[in-house]
Design a protein around this motif. Structure first.
Motif, PDB file in Angstrom:
ATOM      1  N   ALA A 170      -3.308  -5.197  -2.553  1.00 51.69           N
ATOM      2  CA  ALA A 170      -4.056  -4.770  -1.950  1.00 51.69           C
ATOM      3  C   ALA A 170      -5.539  -3.897  -2.435  1.00 51.69           C
ATOM      4  O   ALA A 170      -5.316  -3.987  -3.357  1.00 51.69           O
ATOM      5  N   LEU A 171      -7.110  -4.874  -1.885  1.00 51.85           N
ATOM      6  CA  LEU A 171      -7.334  -4.059  -2.622  1.00 51.85           C
ATOM      7  C   LEU A 171      -8.043  -2.747  -1.806  1.00 51.85           C
ATOM      8  O   LEU A 171      -8.730  -2.715  -0.387  1.00 51.85           O
ATOM      9  N   ASP A 220      -0.674  -4.668   2.794  1.00 48.94           N
ATOM     10  CA  ASP A 220       1.279  -3.955   3.155  1.00 48.94           C
ATOM     11  C   ASP A 220       1.689  -2.776   3.899  1.00 48.94           C
ATOM     12  O   ASP A 220       2.811  -2.669   4.666  1.00 48.94           O
ATOM     13  N   SER A 221       0.606  -2.483   4.812  1.00 50.10           N
ATOM     14  CA  SER A 221       0.302  -1.102   5.841  1.00 50.10           C
ATOM     15  C   SER A 221      -0.437  -1.211   6.498  1.00 50.10           C
ATOM     16  O   SER A 221      -1.533  -1.324   6.187  1.00 50.10           O
ATOM     17  N   MET A 233      -9.014  -0.224   4.585  1.00 55.75           N
ATOM     18  CA  MET A 233      -9.823  -1.982   4.283  1.00 55.75           C
ATOM     19  C   MET A 233     -11.754  -2.079   5.285  1.00 55.75           C
ATOM     20  O   MET A 233     -12.296  -2.078   5.174  1.00 55.75           O
ATOM     21  N   GLY A 234     -10.808  -2.112   6.490  1.00 59.90           N
ATOM     22  CA  GLY A 234     -10.993  -2.420   7.671  1.00 59.90           C
ATOM     23  C   GLY A 234     -12.951  -1.674   7.587  1.00 59.90           C
ATOM     24  O   GLY A 234     -13.931  -1.517   7.830  1.00 59.90           O
ATOM     25  N   GLY A 243      11.011  -5.461  -0.365  1.00 64.78           N
ATOM     26  CA  GLY A 243      12.345  -5.220  -0.601  1.00 64.78           C
ATOM     27  C   GLY A 243      13.040  -4.135  -1.152  1.00 64.78           C
ATOM     28  O   GLY A 243      12.416  -3.616  -1.924  1.00 64.78           O
ATOM     29  N   PRO A 244      14.073  -3.579  -0.801  1.00 63.04           N
ATOM     30  CA  PRO A 244      14.303  -2.405  -1.268  1.00 63.04           C
ATOM     31  C   PRO A 244      14.230  -2.166  -3.625  1.00 63.04           C
ATOM     32  O   PRO A 244      14.711  -3.219  -3.728  1.00 63.04           O
ATOM     33  N   GLY A 245      13.646  -1.379  -3.398  1.00 62.26           N
ATOM     34  CA  GLY A 245      13.796  -1.444  -5.185  1.00 62.26           C
ATOM     35  C   GLY A 245      12.556  -2.080  -5.809  1.00 62.26           C
ATOM     36  O   GLY A 245      12.584  -1.782  -6.568  1.00 62.26           O
ATOM     37  N   GLY A 246      11.824  -2.708  -4.841  1.00 70.53           N
ATOM     38  CA  GLY A 246      11.085  -4.172  -5.866  1.00 70.53           C
ATOM     39  C   GLY A 246       9.660  -2.557  -5.562  1.00 70.53           C
ATOM     40  O   GLY A 246       9.954  -1.764  -6.268  1.00 70.53           O
ATOM     41  N   ARG A 247       8.400  -3.857  -5.780  1.00 71.20           N
ATOM     42  CA  ARG A 247       7.303  -3.147  -6.066  1.00 71.20           C
ATOM     43  C   ARG A 247       6.537  -2.908  -4.580  1.00 71.20           C
ATOM     44  O   ARG A 247       7.183  -1.641  -3.497  1.00 71.20           O
ATOM     45  N   THR A 248       5.486  -3.419  -4.903  1.00 73.09           N
ATOM     46  CA  THR A 248       4.966  -2.857  -2.934  1.00 73.09           C
ATOM     47  C   THR A 248       5.656  -3.564  -2.480  1.00 73.09           C
ATOM     48  O   THR A 248       5.611  -4.786  -2.280  1.00 73.09           O
ATOM     49  N   GLY A 249       4.591  -3.427  -1.081  1.00 71.59           N
ATOM     50  CA  GLY A 249       5.261  -4.774   0.391  1.00 71.59           C
ATOM     51  C   GLY A 249       6.530  -3.674   0.545  1.00 71.59           C
ATOM     52  O   GLY A 249       6.872  -2.996   1.191  1.00 71.59           O
TER      53      GLY A 249
END
Length: 424
Positions: free
Chosen positions: A130-131, A157-158, A165-166, A184-190
Motif C-alpha cells: 500500500a502507498l 488491504d482495508s 489514499m483517496g 492470510g493468518p500469520g502472513g504479512r499485510t493483506g
C-alpha cells in the motif's frame, strides 16, 4: 483505455550513462587502479578477478544470461506475465535486461525504490504494498499526469487505507490503479478474510482518484518449504485469491477500462501461481518473482520451481562471494576477511566451494561477525582467496554499490567484463 499489456520501456540512454560514471573510493569492490577512470575506461583495461580486493561479491555472465532466458521461456510457455521484483537487485541495467527479455514491468516495495525506477524511465511499475504516504501519493499522481505512457499499480488491504489514499489524491488527474490485497493468518499485510477484502474492493471502486484493477497477494509469507504441507498451504491461499476475484466480478466492481490483474508469485511457488491464477478467464496473471535472475547456492536452490524439477533447464547461481584467509589463530580455524557487512546470512551462512585458483576445499562457515567469517576444518591456507556460495540475493546486493561481472566464475582466471551499479 489503458491496455497495460505491451512491452515496458526504460530510458536506455540513462542506463548506458552509468558506464561514464567516474570510479573512486566510494566503490569498495574496486582496486585502486580503477580510481579516476570511468566504468567504461576501466573495463577497457581488461581487468581480471585476481586484481580485485577482498571481500568481494561477483556475478557470473553466463549464469545471468541462462537464468534470464530460462525464466522468460517458462513464463511464455505458461502464458503469464512477469514483473520481476526490482528490490532484489536495485540495478537498472539488470532491470533493462529483464525488460528486454519480455518482462511486463518492474515490481518494487517502497517509495524510494519507485523514485529510482522513475529516474531511469521505467514505464510500468507495480508497488507490492500500500502507498499511504500523502507526499508519495501526490508524487505518483504527478508522475502519471506528466507522462501519459507511465502506468502505476499499488495495493490496499482495508477500507481505512483506501480512505487515506483517496484523501491524499483529491483533485488528482489520472486515477491510480489499485489491487485488493488478500493476506492470510500469520502472513504479512493483506485483508485477513474474504469479507474484509471485498469491503476494500468496494471502497476502491467508490473512491475518486483510484481504480480497482484486480487482486494481489504474496504466498511466500505463508509457507517456507516445498514439502506437501507447504505446497498445500500455498494452493489453498491461491484458491482464496481466485474466489475473491470471482466475488468482485459478480458484484460488477471492475469498471472495464483495463485488464483485470491477478498478481502473486514470489520466487518459490510461481509454478502453482501460474497454474491456479492463470486458469482464470478474462484476467492477466502477473508474477513478481525477483530472485530467479541471480538465484543462489542455498535457499532458492532448494525451493525454486526451476531448481526442484519444474522445468527442463534448472536455474544457475549467478553470484559468489570471495574472501581471503586473514588468520589461522588455532588448529582447525581460519578467519576470512568477509562478514555480515559483505555477504547475506539471513537464509543460511555462506558455503565453501574452492579457492580462487580452482583448488577444491572442504570446511564449514560456522559464524559471521561484521567483517569476519569463521571457517572450520578447512585446508585453506593463510592468504588464499576462498570462493563462497551464498544464499538469498535480496540481502547480498544491498551491501554493494558496484558489482563486478565475471566472464566465467568457474574459470581458473576469470575476467571482469562488466560492472553492475546498484541504488539502495
Amino acid at each position: 483505455m489503458l491496455q497495460r499489456i505491451g512491452r515496458c520501456r526504460v530510458d536506455r540512454a540513462k542506463v548506458a550513462a552509468l558506464a561514464e560514471e567516474q570510479l573512486d573510493w566510494r566503490f569498495k569492490a574496486l582496486p585502486a587502479a580503477a580510481h579516476g577512470l570511468t566504468a567504461r575506461q576501466f573495463l577497457a583495461t581488461e581487468p581480471v578477478l585476481a586484481q580485485f580486493p577482498t571481500p568481494l561479491l561477483t556475478l557470473d555472465q553466463g549464469a545471468l544470461a541462462h537464468n534470464l532466458r530460462t525464466m522468460a521461456d517458462w513464463c511464455a510457455a505458461a502464458g503469464v506475465r512477469l514483473a520481476p521484483h526490482g528490490k532484489t537487485t536495485m540495478a537498472p541495467a539488470l532491470w533493462q535486461a529483464q525488460l528486454d527479455a519480455g518482462a511486463w514491468g518492474i515490481t518494487l516495495a517502497n517509495l524510494a525504490q519507485l523514485r529510482v525506477a522513475r529516474a531511469f524511465g521505467v514505464r510500468r511499475l507495480l508497488l507490492a504494498n500500500a502507498l499511504l504516504d500523502p507526499a508519495g501519493l501526490r508524487w505518483a499522481a504527478a508522475e502519471l499526469a506528466a507522462d501519459p505512457g507511465f502506468e502505476f499499480t499499488c495495493w490496499a488491504d482495508s477500507p481505512a487505507a483506501v480512505g487515506q489514499m483517496g484523501a491524499a489524491l483529491t483533485g488528482a488527474g489520472r486515477p491510480i490503479d489499485v489491487l485488493v490485497e488478500l493476506g492470510g493468518p500469520g502472513g504479512r499485510t493483506g485483508a485477513r478474510d474474504q469479507e474484509a477484502a471485498l469491503a476494500t474492493a468496494r471502497a476502491i471502486a467508490a473512491t475518486p482518484g483510484l481504480r480497482l484493477a484486480g487482486v494481489g497477494g504474496y504466498e511466500g509469507a505463508l509457507a517456507h518449504d516445498a514439502g506437501p504441507d507447504g505446497l498445500a498451504v500455498v494452493e489453498a491461499y491461491l484458491e482464496r485469491l481466485v474466489a475473491l476475484h470471482a466475488r468482485i466480478a459478480a458484484d460488477r466492481l471492475y469498471d472495464g477500462t483495463g485488464p483485470v490483474l491477478l498478481s502473486a508469485g514470489g520466487s518459490a511457488y510461481f509454478d502453482q501461481v501460474a497454474r491456479v491464477l492463470g486458469a482464470v478467464p478474462d484476467t492477466v496473471t502477473v508474477l513478481r518473482s525477483g530472485a530467479y535472475l541471480i538465484h543462489d547456492s542455498g535457499f532458492y536452490q532448494g525451493i525454486s520451481p526451476l531448481a526442484r524439477g519444474g522445468g527442463p533447464a534448472p536455474l544457475r547461481t549467478a553470484m559468489h562471494g570471495w574472501a581471503r584467509v586473514a588468520s589461522r589463530p588455532e588448529p582447525g580455524l581460519a578467519l576470512l576477511d568477509g562478514g555480515k557487512r559483505d555477504f547475506p546470512y539471513d537464509e543460511g551462512l555462506p558455503t565453501v566451494q574452492r579457492t580462487r585458483e580452482g583448488r577444491a576445499l572442504t570446511g564449514t562457515v560456522t559464524a559471521l561477525n561484521d567483517q569476519h567469517a569463521f571457517l572450520r576444518d578447512s585446508g585453506a591456507e593463510l592468504g588464499e582467496v576462498v570462493r563462497l556460495g551464498l544464499s538469498h540475493p535480496c540481502t547480498a546486493f544491498d551491501k554493494w554499490t558496484l558489482i563486478p561481472v565475471l566472464d566465467d566464475a568457474d574459470a581458473a582466471g576469470p575476467r571482469v567484463v562488466d560492472l553492475v551499479r546498484t541504488f539502495f
